[in-house]
Motif scaffolding. Structure first.
Motif, PDB file in Angstrom:
ATOM      1  N   MET A 100       0.849  -1.191   0.000  1.00  0.00           N
ATOM      2  CA  MET A 100       0.000   0.000   0.000  1.00  0.00           C
ATOM      3  C   MET A 100       0.876   1.229   0.000  1.00  0.00           C
ATOM      4  SD  MET A 100      -2.880   1.132   2.751  1.00  0.00           S
ATOM      5  CE  MET A 100      -1.643   1.555   3.962  1.00  0.00           C
ATOM      6  N   THR A 101       0.585   2.211  -0.838  1.00  0.00           N
ATOM      7  CA  THR A 101       1.404   3.407  -0.943  1.00  0.00           C
ATOM      8  C   THR A 101       0.866   4.506  -0.055  1.00  0.00           C
ATOM      9  OG1 THR A 101       0.111   4.136  -2.837  1.00  0.00           O
ATOM     10  CG2 THR A 101       2.123   2.892  -3.289  1.00  0.00           C
ATOM     11  N   GLY A 102       1.723   5.479   0.229  1.00  0.00           N
ATOM     12  CA  GLY A 102       1.319   6.606   1.051  1.00  0.00           C
ATOM     13  C   GLY A 102       1.002   7.801   0.181  1.00  0.00           C
ATOM     14  N   VAL A 103       1.654   8.930   0.439  1.00  0.00           N
ATOM     15  CA  VAL A 103       1.402  10.141  -0.315  1.00  0.00           C
ATOM     16  C   VAL A 103       1.944   9.974  -1.725  1.00  0.00           C
ATOM     17  CG1 VAL A 103       1.923  12.605  -0.422  1.00  0.00           C
ATOM     18  CG2 VAL A 103       1.500  11.526   1.771  1.00  0.00           C
ATOM     19  N   GLN A 104       1.268  10.559  -2.692  1.00  0.00           N
ATOM     20  CA  GLN A 104       1.688  10.456  -4.075  1.00  0.00           C
ATOM     21  C   GLN A 104       2.167  11.814  -4.551  1.00  0.00           C
ATOM     22  OE1 GLN A 104      -1.881   9.024  -5.774  1.00  0.00           O
ATOM     23  NE2 GLN A 104      -1.645   6.979  -4.895  1.00  0.00           N
ATOM     24  N   ALA A 135       3.299   7.235   6.251  1.00  0.00           N
ATOM     25  CA  ALA A 135       3.603   6.117   5.353  1.00  0.00           C
ATOM     26  C   ALA A 135       4.481   6.538   4.190  1.00  0.00           C
ATOM     27  CB  ALA A 135       2.305   5.502   4.822  1.00  0.00           C
ATOM     28  N   ALA A 136       4.509   7.836   3.879  1.00  0.00           N
ATOM     29  CA  ALA A 136       5.317   8.321   2.760  1.00  0.00           C
ATOM     30  C   ALA A 136       6.796   8.098   3.064  1.00  0.00           C
ATOM     31  CB  ALA A 136       5.049   9.800   2.520  1.00  0.00           C
ATOM     32  N   HIS A 144       1.426  15.165  -3.077  1.00  0.00           N
ATOM     33  CA  HIS A 144       0.003  15.455  -3.195  1.00  0.00           C
ATOM     34  C   HIS A 144      -0.773  14.411  -2.409  1.00  0.00           C
ATOM     35  CE1 HIS A 144      -3.994  14.785  -5.187  1.00  0.00           C
ATOM     36  NE2 HIS A 144      -4.082  16.026  -4.766  1.00  0.00           N
ATOM     37  N   LEU A 145      -1.621  14.866  -1.522  1.00  0.00           N
ATOM     38  CA  LEU A 145      -2.444  13.974  -0.719  1.00  0.00           C
ATOM     39  C   LEU A 145      -3.894  14.156  -1.140  1.00  0.00           C
ATOM     40  CD1 LEU A 145      -2.046  13.272   3.056  1.00  0.00           C
ATOM     41  CD2 LEU A 145      -4.308  13.565   2.069  1.00  0.00           C
ATOM     42  N   HIS A 146      -4.535  13.074  -1.539  1.00  0.00           N
ATOM     43  CA  HIS A 146      -5.959  13.147  -1.892  1.00  0.00           C
ATOM     44  C   HIS A 146      -6.781  13.082  -0.614  1.00  0.00           C
ATOM     45  CE1 HIS A 146      -9.839  12.363  -3.731  1.00  0.00           C
ATOM     46  NE2 HIS A 146      -9.315  12.617  -4.919  1.00  0.00           N
ATOM     47  N   ALA A 147      -7.816  13.896  -0.544  1.00  0.00           N
ATOM     48  CA  ALA A 147      -8.604  14.010   0.678  1.00  0.00           C
ATOM     49  C   ALA A 147      -9.259  12.707   1.101  1.00  0.00           C
ATOM     50  CB  ALA A 147      -9.663  15.099   0.510  1.00  0.00           C
ATOM     51  N   TYR A 148      -9.646  11.851   0.134  1.00  0.00           N
ATOM     52  CA  TYR A 148     -10.384  10.649   0.525  1.00  0.00           C
ATOM     53  C   TYR A 148     -10.107   9.418  -0.331  1.00  0.00           C
ATOM     54  CZ  TYR A 148     -13.403  12.354  -3.273  1.00  0.00           C
ATOM     55  OH  TYR A 148     -13.880  12.811  -4.471  1.00  0.00           O
ATOM     56  N   ASP A 149      -9.466   9.566  -1.484  1.00  0.00           N
ATOM     57  CA  ASP A 149      -9.291   8.424  -2.383  1.00  0.00           C
ATOM     58  C   ASP A 149      -7.830   7.997  -2.471  1.00  0.00           C
ATOM     59  OD1 ASP A 149     -10.219   6.433  -4.052  1.00  0.00           O
ATOM     60  OD2 ASP A 149     -10.114   7.654  -5.865  1.00  0.00           O
ATOM     61  N   MET A 150      -7.255   7.668  -1.336  1.00  0.00           N
ATOM     62  CA  MET A 150      -5.892   7.140  -1.254  1.00  0.00           C
ATOM     63  C   MET A 150      -5.891   5.962  -0.302  1.00  0.00           C
ATOM     64  SD  MET A 150      -3.394  10.452  -1.007  1.00  0.00           S
ATOM     65  CE  MET A 150      -1.971   9.377  -0.820  1.00  0.00           C
ATOM     66  N   PRO A 151      -5.127   4.919  -0.598  1.00  0.00           N
ATOM     67  CA  PRO A 151      -5.101   3.748   0.284  1.00  0.00           C
ATOM     68  C   PRO A 151      -4.739   4.068   1.727  1.00  0.00           C
ATOM     69  CG  PRO A 151      -4.091   3.216  -1.819  1.00  0.00           C
ATOM     70  CD  PRO A 151      -4.348   4.695  -1.841  1.00  0.00           C
ATOM     71  N   ALA A 152      -3.713   4.885   1.934  1.00  0.00           N
ATOM     72  CA  ALA A 152      -3.290   5.182   3.300  1.00  0.00           C
ATOM     73  C   ALA A 152      -4.317   6.012   4.051  1.00  0.00           C
ATOM     74  CB  ALA A 152      -1.937   5.902   3.291  1.00  0.00           C
TER      75      ALA A 152
END
Length: 319
Positions: free
Chosen positions: A1-5, A77-78, A156-164
């Motif tokens: 599972m990835t963190g921040v993209q 997690a990043a 870039h951190l998505h507010a709600y659609d990221m695994p972490a």
């Protein structure tokens, strides 16, 4: 599972699965950084008399929102060492990321729509975030956040659609397993759907998760009907008008029921919480309770459902 993209869109045709093991890892990562919010066993007024419920008091979380769990988990997690993060948000996600970034010593920029509530923007500022206004909708702010992160070489951190982010929200489910005996159903607001996605990832089919939407924002029910996330027309331009890919995948696999409640019922539930318990929550924070009080959800005899009160960031004069 990835963190921040870093500076790229989080849209995927095949969303990365978030599993119970990811939620357990998030709980270890968040230990000592978030509050294990209490559960209050009580009865609330229903259409045909008192209804026993267990209220998960998540509005007591740092920043007054469950989203702090996901924001902190994503930043922790990043592994790229970036010291800047960018997120688009009109409210709670921005507050959460600002708080998390401040805790971890990172610079934070939040792109908000032009009509973002002043109360929430002020909370972002209070945690040291840079706030930039762009566009009139959440979608427009999100597009700018992605490009800005790329320009600055920031995460870039998505507010709600990221695994972490989803896994962090799922820690609530692990807490509920420890706090509430048996396997009662869990009702929670949908919004962008990180909360119900996290609960689904944490609890699987161990407990039924029921999503509750305001009737003017049927993002999850529209996606389930269409067979995939779709953009909906909505009068509320500050909110997500498309459910996250991860949340849709979890809701579909778990056959998650979704209820729609009237705006008036949500407002009445919020007023009831203040009148009866002196609890202040925002409208979305009261959506799950509105399903019970309006009769949209009626528990089976002997069942005490869990109702997640997920956020408290509202303007007090509305009460």
């Amino acid at each position: 599972m990835t963190g921040v993209q870093s500076g790229e869109s989080t849209r995927r045709t095949e969303p990365e699965r978030v599993l119970r093991t990811d939620v357990r890892e998030a709980r270890r990562r968040l230990a000592g950084r978030v509050r294990k919010t209490p559960v209050f066993h009580t009865s609330v007024e229903g259409p045909h008399g008192p209804v026993p419920v267990s209220l998960k008091m998540e509005f007591l979380q740092h920043g007054g929102t469950f989203t702090v769990r996901g924001a902190l988990n994503a930043l922790l997690a990043a592994d790229d060492g970036a010291d800047q993060v960018v997120v688009a948000s009109a409210g709670n996600a921005g507050i959460a990321v600002a708080l998390a970034a401040a805790q971890l010593g990172k610079e934070c920029t939040i792109v908000v729509p032009e009509s973002a509530p002043h109360t929430k923007v002020a909370a972002m500022w209070a945690h040291g975030a840079e706030v930039l206004w762009h566009g009139t909708t959440y979608a427009q702010a999100q597009e700018r956040a992605v490009s800005l992160a790329a320009e600055r070489g920031a995460d870039h951190l998505h507010a709600y659609d990221m695994p972490a982010v989803v896994a962090g929200a799922g820690v609530i489910g692990l807490e509920l397993e420890e706090q509430v005996r048996g396997r009662p159903p869990v009702l929670a607001a949908v919004g962008g759907a990180a909360l119900i996605a996290g609960l689904g990832a944490a609890l699987g089919r161990r407990r039924q998760i029921i999503g509750v939407e305001s009737e003017h924002l049927p993002v999850l029910s529209a996606a389930l009907e269409a067979g995939g996330p779709v953009d909906i027309e909505a009068t509320e331009v500050l909110c997500a008008t498309r459910v996250g890919d991860i949340a849709f995948d979890i809701a579909q696999r778990h056959q998650m029921p979704v209820l729609s409640v009237a705006d008036d019922a949500v407002a009445a539930a919020r007023e009831y919480l203040w009148r009866e318990f002196r609890v202040v929550v925002e409208l979305e924070g009261a959506a799950a309770l509105a399903a019970v009080q309006s009769g949209m959800y009626t528990p089976a005899p002997g069942v005490r459902p869990i109702v997640v009160l997920c956020g408290a960031n509202t303007e007090l004069p509305v009460l």
